[in-house]
Design an enzyme around this catalytic site. Structure first.
Site, PDB file in Angstrom:
ATOM      1  N   ARG A 102       0.958  -0.944   0.224  1.00 29.57           N
ATOM      2  CA  ARG A 102       0.004  -0.065  -0.223  1.00 29.57           C
ATOM      3  C   ARG A 102       0.757   1.407  -0.111  1.00 29.57           C
ATOM      4  O   ARG A 102       1.841   1.779   0.765  1.00 29.57           O
ATOM      5  CB  ARG A 102      -0.746   0.095   0.858  1.00 29.57           C
ATOM      6  CG  ARG A 102      -0.966   0.868   1.493  1.00 29.57           C
ATOM      7  CD  ARG A 102      -2.364   1.302   2.243  1.00 29.57           C
ATOM      8  NE  ARG A 102      -4.157   0.201   2.147  1.00 29.57           N
ATOM      9  CZ  ARG A 102      -5.170   0.806   2.383  1.00 29.57           C
ATOM     10  NH1 ARG A 102      -5.278   1.419   3.714  1.00 29.57           N
ATOM     11  NH2 ARG A 102      -6.256   0.161   1.410  1.00 29.57           N
ATOM     12  N   HIS A 129      -6.723   0.640  -6.373  1.00 29.41           N
ATOM     13  CA  HIS A 129      -7.921   0.191  -5.280  1.00 29.41           C
ATOM     14  C   HIS A 129      -8.673  -1.279  -5.307  1.00 29.41           C
ATOM     15  O   HIS A 129      -9.698  -1.426  -5.338  1.00 29.41           O
ATOM     16  CB  HIS A 129      -8.121   0.801  -4.191  1.00 29.41           C
ATOM     17  CG  HIS A 129      -8.290   0.288  -2.666  1.00 29.41           C
ATOM     18  ND1 HIS A 129      -7.395  -1.108  -2.848  1.00 29.41           N
ATOM     19  CD2 HIS A 129      -9.424   0.742  -1.717  1.00 29.41           C
ATOM     20  CE1 HIS A 129      -7.986  -1.129  -1.244  1.00 29.41           C
ATOM     21  NE2 HIS A 129      -9.089  -0.540  -0.221  1.00 29.41           N
ATOM     22  N   GLN A 132     -10.703  -3.960  -3.471  1.00 25.45           N
ATOM     23  CA  GLN A 132     -11.410  -3.306  -2.758  1.00 25.45           C
ATOM     24  C   GLN A 132     -13.001  -3.435  -4.116  1.00 25.45           C
ATOM     25  O   GLN A 132     -13.900  -3.621  -3.289  1.00 25.45           O
ATOM     26  CB  GLN A 132     -11.307  -1.715  -2.336  1.00 25.45           C
ATOM     27  CG  GLN A 132     -12.545  -1.163  -1.439  1.00 25.45           C
ATOM     28  CD  GLN A 132     -12.573  -1.931  -0.424  1.00 25.45           C
ATOM     29  OE1 GLN A 132     -12.383  -1.768  -0.024  1.00 25.45           O
ATOM     30  NE2 GLN A 132     -14.260  -2.077  -0.017  1.00 25.45           N
ATOM     31  N   ASP A 219     -16.757   7.618  -1.773  1.00 28.79           N
ATOM     32  CA  ASP A 219     -16.289   7.480  -0.628  1.00 28.79           C
ATOM     33  C   ASP A 219     -15.848   8.490   0.046  1.00 28.79           C
ATOM     34  O   ASP A 219     -16.319   9.006  -0.471  1.00 28.79           O
ATOM     35  CB  ASP A 219     -14.580   7.018  -1.839  1.00 28.79           C
ATOM     36  CG  ASP A 219     -13.694   6.346  -1.836  1.00 28.79           C
ATOM     37  OD1 ASP A 219     -13.729   6.316  -0.422  1.00 28.79           O
ATOM     38  OD2 ASP A 219     -12.190   6.566  -2.244  1.00 28.79           O
ATOM     39  N   CYS A 259     -16.524   1.362   1.132  1.00 32.80           N
ATOM     40  CA  CYS A 259     -15.144   1.034   0.914  1.00 32.80           C
ATOM     41  C   CYS A 259     -14.779   1.287   2.761  1.00 32.80           C
ATOM     42  O   CYS A 259     -14.247   0.267   3.015  1.00 32.80           O
ATOM     43  CB  CYS A 259     -14.000   0.960   0.545  1.00 32.80           C
ATOM     44  SG  CYS A 259     -13.688   2.789   0.151  1.00 32.80           S
ATOM     45  N   ARG A 287     -13.861  -8.608   1.501  1.00 31.98           N
ATOM     46  CA  ARG A 287     -12.039  -8.915   1.306  1.00 31.98           C
ATOM     47  C   ARG A 287     -11.972  -9.866   1.856  1.00 31.98           C
ATOM     48  O   ARG A 287     -10.379  -9.719   1.362  1.00 31.98           O
ATOM     49  CB  ARG A 287     -11.488  -6.887   2.121  1.00 31.98           C
ATOM     50  CG  ARG A 287     -12.619  -5.722   2.343  1.00 31.98           C
ATOM     51  CD  ARG A 287     -11.782  -5.101   0.745  1.00 31.98           C
ATOM     52  NE  ARG A 287     -10.415  -5.140   0.746  1.00 31.98           N
ATOM     53  CZ  ARG A 287      -9.433  -4.511   0.921  1.00 31.98           C
ATOM     54  NH1 ARG A 287      -9.725  -2.947   1.447  1.00 31.98           N
ATOM     55  NH2 ARG A 287      -7.971  -4.250   0.610  1.00 31.98           N
TER      56      ARG A 287
HETATM   57  N1  NVA Z   1      -9.740   6.833  -1.048  1.00 32.88           N
HETATM   58  C1  NVA Z   1      -9.789   6.277  -0.209  1.00 32.88           C
HETATM   59  C2  NVA Z   1      -9.413   4.438   0.117  1.00 32.88           C
HETATM   60  C3  NVA Z   1     -10.030   4.113   1.795  1.00 32.88           C
HETATM   61  C4  NVA Z   1      -9.827   2.714   1.842  1.00 32.88           C
HETATM   62  C5  NVA Z   1      -7.560   6.837   0.608  1.00 32.88           C
HETATM   63  O1  NVA Z   1      -7.069   6.711  -0.505  1.00 32.88           O
HETATM   64  O2  NVA Z   1      -7.019   6.915   1.621  1.00 32.88           O
HETATM   65  N1   CP Z   2     -11.191   0.091   2.122  1.00 31.78           N
HETATM   66  C1   CP Z   2      -9.812  -0.351   3.255  1.00 31.78           C
HETATM   67  O1   CP Z   2      -9.158  -0.349   2.099  1.00 31.78           O
HETATM   68  O2   CP Z   2      -9.824  -0.290   4.464  1.00 31.78           O
HETATM   69  P1   CP Z   2      -8.516   0.465   5.358  1.00 31.78           P
HETATM   70  O3   CP Z   2      -7.887   1.134   4.856  1.00 31.78           O
HETATM   71  O4   CP Z   2      -8.970  -0.231   6.516  1.00 31.78           O
HETATM   72  O5   CP Z   2      -7.184  -0.524   4.736  1.00 31.78           O
END
Ligand code: NVA
Ligand code: CP
Length: 303
Positions: A102, A129, A132, A219, A259, A287
């Site tokens: 990540r 992502h 997700q 989101d 998500c 997930r």
């Molecule tokens: N768009 C959000 C998704 C979190 C799972 C982010 O990148 O923070």
């Molecule tokens: N939806 C998601 O990816 O959650 P986290 O940021 O908690 O991993």
């Protein structure tokens, strides 16, 4: 399929295979029929950003499959002190059977895959992502019985989630409508892909995306790394909230997905969130199952 880097890389058949395997693994897990398919395998999980779901579901998933997962915060790795991705990839490939990462830049994930010799899984970048979206598709199919022909409306930021959902839903033969304020559109390569596939509409008015939707998705307005823009974004997105008024435009039996983490009172009201909590938390659970399917596909292969 050697890696999971972005939805654009997957074929419709590969998405179908992952979802079918995910359903099977979910069933086996719930009925005490699980097998240690990944016994002796180790997944490294590099995190440059926070996570609840991704971290815990990958770690629990590897354990349930008989393998092991290592949490590697980039603060503690030499990568956080400037060791090149090329070197990190070549070193980690000698210890591990797969890497989940990540991070911010999509290029970092692509480079890890390019220079390493083991499967790489994108656990979220600024661009995409995919884990997700696989869970989202699994959840929609579970609740609606199919994907083909359903209308999805995504309202909000043209971020990693919108980019990946557009591609994943179009590849699953769904109709996609998105609404975002000017200046917050999805990535150009995603719009180009959508234009080429068809069955895609883009609106500046959230009602356009919600109209006749079978699934309404949103989101956060400020993603990880955009904290300093949070106030400006609250203003830009103020008309883009999923609330009861907007839900009147969707089909009466429309699902709502998020998500998570969710900001009640911003992109979604507490009322809409709570009235769709069944779907939203099944989505979070999925997930685990969808990622186990990805892990089995990528790490379960004979070398
Ligand atoms: N768009 C959000 C998704 C979190 C799972 C982010 O990148 O923070
Ligand atoms: N939806 C998601 O990816 O959650 P986290 O940021 O908690 O991993």
């Amino acid at each position: 399929m050697n890696h999971l880097l972005k939805m654009l890389d997957l074929t419709t058949a590969e998405i179908d295979e992952i979802l079918n395997l995910a359903d099977q693994l979910k069933y086996e897990h719930k009925h005490g029929m699980a097998h240690p398919i990944l016994e002796g395998k180790t997944l490294g999980m590099i995190f440059q950003k926070s996570s609840t779901r991704t971290r815990v579901s990958f770690e629990a998933g590897m354990y349930q499959l008989g393998g092991h997962a290592l949490f590697l915060s980039s603060n503690d790795l030499q990568i956080g002190r400037g060791e090149p991705v090329e070197d990190t990839a070549r070193v980690l490939s000698r210890y591990l059977d797969g890497i989940m990462i990540r991070t911010f830049e999509q290029k970092e994930v692509e480079d890890l895959a390019r220079y390493g010799t083991i499967p790489v899984i994108n656990g979220l970048t600024d661009f995409s992502h995919p884990c997700q979206v696989l869970a989202d598709l699994m959840t929609i199919r579970e609740f609606k019985g199919r994907l083909d022909g359903l209308r999805v409306g995504f309202i909000g930021d043209g971020n990693n989630m919108m980019n990946s959902l557009i591609v994943g839903c179009l590849k699953s033969k769904m109709h996609v409508a998105v609404a975002c304020p000017e200046g917050y559109d999805p990535a150009k390569e995603v719009i180009d892909f959508a234009a080429q596939v068809g069955h895609f509409e883009m609106y500046r008015d959230p009602r356009g995306a919600a109209r006749a939707a079978d699934v309404v998705i949103t989101d956060v307005w400020a993603s990880m790394g955009q904290e300093s823009e949070a106030n400006a974004r609250k203003i830009a997105f103020s008309g883009f909230q999923i609330n009861e008024e907007l839900m009147k435009y969707a089909k009466p039996d429309a699902m709502v997905l998020h998500c998570l983490p969710a900001h009640r009172g911003e992109e979604i009201t507490a009322r809409v969130f709570e009235s769709h909590a069944t779907e939203i938390f099944e989505e979070a659970e999925n997930r685990l199952h969808a990622q186990k399917a990805v892990l089995v596909k990528l790490l379960g292969k004979e070398k």
